[in-house]
Design a protein around this motif. Structure first.
Motif, PDB file in Angstrom:
ATOM      1  N   VAL A 154       5.298   9.646   6.752  1.00 22.88           N
ATOM      2  CA  VAL A 154       4.815   8.831   7.865  1.00 22.88           C
ATOM      3  C   VAL A 154       3.589   8.027   7.451  1.00 22.88           C
ATOM      4  O   VAL A 154       3.473   6.840   7.785  1.00 22.88           O
ATOM      5  CB  VAL A 154       4.508   9.728   9.082  1.00 22.88           C
ATOM      6  CG1 VAL A 154       3.781   8.941  10.163  1.00 22.88           C
ATOM      7  CG2 VAL A 154       5.792  10.329   9.635  1.00 22.88           C
ATOM      8  N   GLY A 155       2.674   8.648   6.695  1.00 22.73           N
ATOM      9  CA  GLY A 155       1.475   7.936   6.270  1.00 22.73           C
ATOM     10  C   GLY A 155       1.802   6.709   5.438  1.00 22.73           C
ATOM     11  O   GLY A 155       1.187   5.644   5.605  1.00 22.73           O
ATOM     12  N   ASN A 156       2.784   6.816   4.548  1.00 23.33           N
ATOM     13  CA  ASN A 156       3.207   5.653   3.766  1.00 23.33           C
ATOM     14  C   ASN A 156       3.809   4.581   4.658  1.00 23.33           C
ATOM     15  O   ASN A 156       3.520   3.388   4.504  1.00 23.33           O
ATOM     16  CB  ASN A 156       4.200   6.072   2.689  1.00 23.33           C
ATOM     17  CG  ASN A 156       3.535   6.453   1.383  1.00 23.33           C
ATOM     18  OD1 ASN A 156       3.069   5.592   0.647  1.00 23.33           O
ATOM     19  ND2 ASN A 156       3.484   7.742   1.099  1.00 23.33           N
ATOM     20  N   ALA A 157       4.652   4.982   5.593  1.00 22.75           N
ATOM     21  CA  ALA A 157       5.279   4.001   6.484  1.00 22.75           C
ATOM     22  C   ALA A 157       4.242   3.267   7.328  1.00 22.75           C
ATOM     23  O   ALA A 157       4.388   2.069   7.603  1.00 22.75           O
ATOM     24  CB  ALA A 157       6.298   4.692   7.386  1.00 22.75           C
ATOM     25  N   LEU A 158       3.198   3.969   7.731  1.00 26.17           N
ATOM     26  CA  LEU A 158       2.169   3.357   8.569  1.00 26.17           C
ATOM     27  C   LEU A 158       1.249   2.442   7.788  1.00 26.17           C
ATOM     28  O   LEU A 158       0.436   1.723   8.387  1.00 26.17           O
ATOM     29  CB  LEU A 158       1.343   4.447   9.255  1.00 26.17           C
ATOM     30  CG  LEU A 158       2.084   5.305  10.290  1.00 26.17           C
ATOM     31  CD1 LEU A 158       1.180   6.439  10.795  1.00 26.17           C
ATOM     32  CD2 LEU A 158       2.558   4.462  11.466  1.00 26.17           C
ATOM     33  N   SER A 165       9.563  -2.380   3.617  1.00 28.79           N
ATOM     34  CA  SER A 165       8.323  -1.622   3.447  1.00 28.79           C
ATOM     35  C   SER A 165       7.120  -2.526   3.215  1.00 28.79           C
ATOM     36  O   SER A 165       5.979  -2.051   3.239  1.00 28.79           O
ATOM     37  CB  SER A 165       8.459  -0.634   2.284  1.00 28.79           C
ATOM     38  OG  SER A 165       8.718  -1.308   1.073  1.00 28.79           O
ATOM     39  N   HIS A 166       7.345  -3.829   2.988  1.00 30.45           N
ATOM     40  CA  HIS A 166       6.218  -4.752   2.836  1.00 30.45           C
ATOM     41  C   HIS A 166       5.532  -5.021   4.177  1.00 30.45           C
ATOM     42  O   HIS A 166       4.459  -5.636   4.204  1.00 30.45           O
ATOM     43  CB  HIS A 166       6.687  -6.075   2.221  1.00 30.45           C
ATOM     44  CG  HIS A 166       7.805  -6.747   2.969  1.00 30.45           C
ATOM     45  ND1 HIS A 166       9.092  -6.246   3.000  1.00 30.45           N
ATOM     46  CD2 HIS A 166       7.846  -7.893   3.695  1.00 30.45           C
ATOM     47  CE1 HIS A 166       9.857  -7.046   3.708  1.00 30.45           C
ATOM     48  NE2 HIS A 166       9.127  -8.049   4.154  1.00 30.45           N
ATOM     49  N   MET A 213       0.844  -1.182   0.000  1.00 30.41           N
ATOM     50  CA  MET A 213       0.000   0.000   0.000  1.00 30.41           C
ATOM     51  C   MET A 213       0.889   1.244   0.000  1.00 30.41           C
ATOM     52  O   MET A 213       1.872   1.316   0.726  1.00 30.41           O
ATOM     53  CB  MET A 213      -0.909   0.000   1.233  1.00 30.41           C
ATOM     54  CG  MET A 213      -1.902  -1.149   1.264  1.00 30.41           C
ATOM     55  SD  MET A 213      -3.048  -1.037   2.652  1.00 30.41           S
ATOM     56  CE  MET A 213      -1.940  -1.392   4.020  1.00 30.41           C
ATOM     57  N   SER A 214       0.533   2.218  -0.828  1.00 24.61           N
ATOM     58  CA  SER A 214       1.317   3.448  -0.894  1.00 24.61           C
ATOM     59  C   SER A 214       0.501   4.512  -1.604  1.00 24.61           C
ATOM     60  O   SER A 214      -0.507   4.230  -2.247  1.00 24.61           O
ATOM     61  CB  SER A 214       2.639   3.199  -1.633  1.00 24.61           C
ATOM     62  OG  SER A 214       2.399   2.746  -2.946  1.00 24.61           O
ATOM     63  N   PHE A 215       0.967   5.750  -1.519  1.00 27.58           N
ATOM     64  CA  PHE A 215       0.278   6.861  -2.162  1.00 27.58           C
ATOM     65  C   PHE A 215       1.264   8.000  -2.363  1.00 27.58           C
ATOM     66  O   PHE A 215       2.256   8.128  -1.651  1.00 27.58           O
ATOM     67  CB  PHE A 215      -0.902   7.337  -1.309  1.00 27.58           C
ATOM     68  CG  PHE A 215      -0.505   7.868   0.043  1.00 27.58           C
ATOM     69  CD1 PHE A 215      -0.181   9.211   0.226  1.00 27.58           C
ATOM     70  CD2 PHE A 215      -0.425   7.015   1.154  1.00 27.58           C
ATOM     71  CE1 PHE A 215       0.211   9.700   1.467  1.00 27.58           C
ATOM     72  CE2 PHE A 215      -0.033   7.502   2.403  1.00 27.58           C
ATOM     73  CZ  PHE A 215       0.286   8.844   2.553  1.00 27.58           C
ATOM     74  N   THR A 216       0.991   8.818  -3.365  1.00 30.59           N
ATOM     75  CA  THR A 216       1.718  10.065  -3.528  1.00 30.59           C
ATOM     76  C   THR A 216       0.875  11.193  -2.935  1.00 30.59           C
ATOM     77  O   THR A 216      -0.315  11.033  -2.689  1.00 30.59           O
ATOM     78  CB  THR A 216       2.004  10.355  -5.006  1.00 30.59           C
ATOM     79  OG1 THR A 216       0.767  10.482  -5.708  1.00 30.59           O
ATOM     80  CG2 THR A 216       2.823   9.232  -5.632  1.00 30.59           C
TER      81      THR A 216
END
Length: 350
Positions: free
Chosen positions: A256-260, A179-180, A1-4
């Protein structure tokens, strides 16, 4: 899961320029800075495109260490899309090509550790000065949410050459090659506990933990629980950093949002709820810790002074706020290392 997410790339140059020029010539960094106009576009003017072009030039000339540094900035600050993930893979490739020329020995392994009722694969690098005895103590070490084990090679190299210890370098859950796995207080700690168990089998059984930035959160945690024999916290958030109404600077909300593990940009309330669960007050109220060294810059924009000074007066704990520098004392890093190296030597070797 990820986002820009919306992010002005020039803001990152403002904050990170001193780090960028530690491993690359200022003229090259300046040229990339002048060329970049967009954070996410994978085309001329895009962050990942321009940094990757610099990296490819170094790689083509056989300058693999510089190529790894440039690819490291290409994938910065988060693996939010496919071009960033490609840049990370190329960074690792170039780093391994460069490693025979390092003044330290580097061995890459993928370890299997427990994670939430199952198992997880965690790539790590073992680093040591040539000829280090097999029974030397081991120090786990990591960066934070946006600077990872391969990015910080110069720092680890300095540490490995200064101390008779073997470094076990890893990325936090939710970051880099780990990151998985989403970053959580329990899951991230479980991964580290698995690495600690492995580290105790490597040398004489003594294990330290050196965490930088968000890595300092986890080294504070292992130090406070006594899971390791000594812990160094450099710029680590531990309590007020996780207040629900805190703000985030320099794109840190998206990082932080990506890491979480969010798959879309969270609003401040959602991010505050998720990040707020990290606070270490229950552990700070205990008294079964390992020896600890807690260091930061006095002018940190990310971590309030409280999160360093809260350790003052605890037994077996040294606290240092370095004046006239910011997060992780990066602009006065030699002073920070002048504290950390002898402290770790005494704490682990007596």
């Amino acid at each position: 899961m990820s986002f820009t997410w919306p992010l002005d790339p020039q803001d990152l140059f403002v904050e990170r320029y001193p780090q960028m020029t530690l491993g690359l010539p200022a003229a090259e960094v300046d040229a990339v800075r002048a060329a970049v106009t967009d954070m996410w576009a994978d085309r001329p003017g895009g962050w990942v495109y321009e940094w990757s072009a610099l990296a490819a030039r170094h790689a083509g000339a056989g300058r693999h260490r510089q190529a790894a540094q440039a690819y490291g900035w290409a994938k910065f600050p988060s693996l939010a899309d496919a071009p960033k993930r490609t840049a990370l893979a190329r960074q690792v490739e170039q780093y391994l090509l460069a490693s025979p020329g390092f003044p330290v020995d580097v061995e890459r392994r993928t370890l299997t550790v427990p994670h939430r009722g199952g198992e997880a694969a965690v790539p790590v690098h073992l680093m040591a000065a040539p000829g280090l005895p097999a029974d030397a103590p081991v120090v786990l070490a990591s960066g934070g949410v946006d600077s990872w084990k391969t990015d910080l090679h110069g720092m680890w190299e300095q540490l490995a050459l200064a101390l008779p210890v073997r470094l076990l370098l890893f990325d936090l859950a939710g970051t880099g090659e780990t990151s998985h796995l989403p970053m959580t207080p329990d899951g991230g700690t479980e991964v580290i506990e698995g690495l600690i168990a492995f580290a105790r089998t490597l040398g004489d059984g003594r294990v330290g933990h050196f965490g930088i930035s968000m890595g300092g959160y986890y080294s504070a945690r292992t130090g406070l629980t006594g899971a390791v024999d000594a812990a160094v916290v450099l710029g680590g958030p531990v309590e007020h950093s996780f207040d629900p109404d805190r703000g985030f600077d320099f794109g840190m909300d998206g990082i932080v949002g990506n890491a979480l593990g969010f798959d879309a940009a969270p609003d401040r309330a959602a991010l505050g709820r998720a990040f707020g669960s990290f606070g270490l007050r229950p552990l700070l109220d205990r008294d079964d810790q390992a020896p600890m060294l807690v260091v930061n810059g006095a002018d940190d924009v990310h971590v309030p002074r409280h999160d360093t000074l809260v350790f003052a007066g605890r037994r077996d704990t040294r606290v240092e706020l370095i004046p006239d520098t910011g997060h992780c004392a990066i602009s006065r890093f030699d002073e920070a290392m002048a504290l950390i190296v002898p402290w770790l030597r005494t704490a682990l070797l007596g």
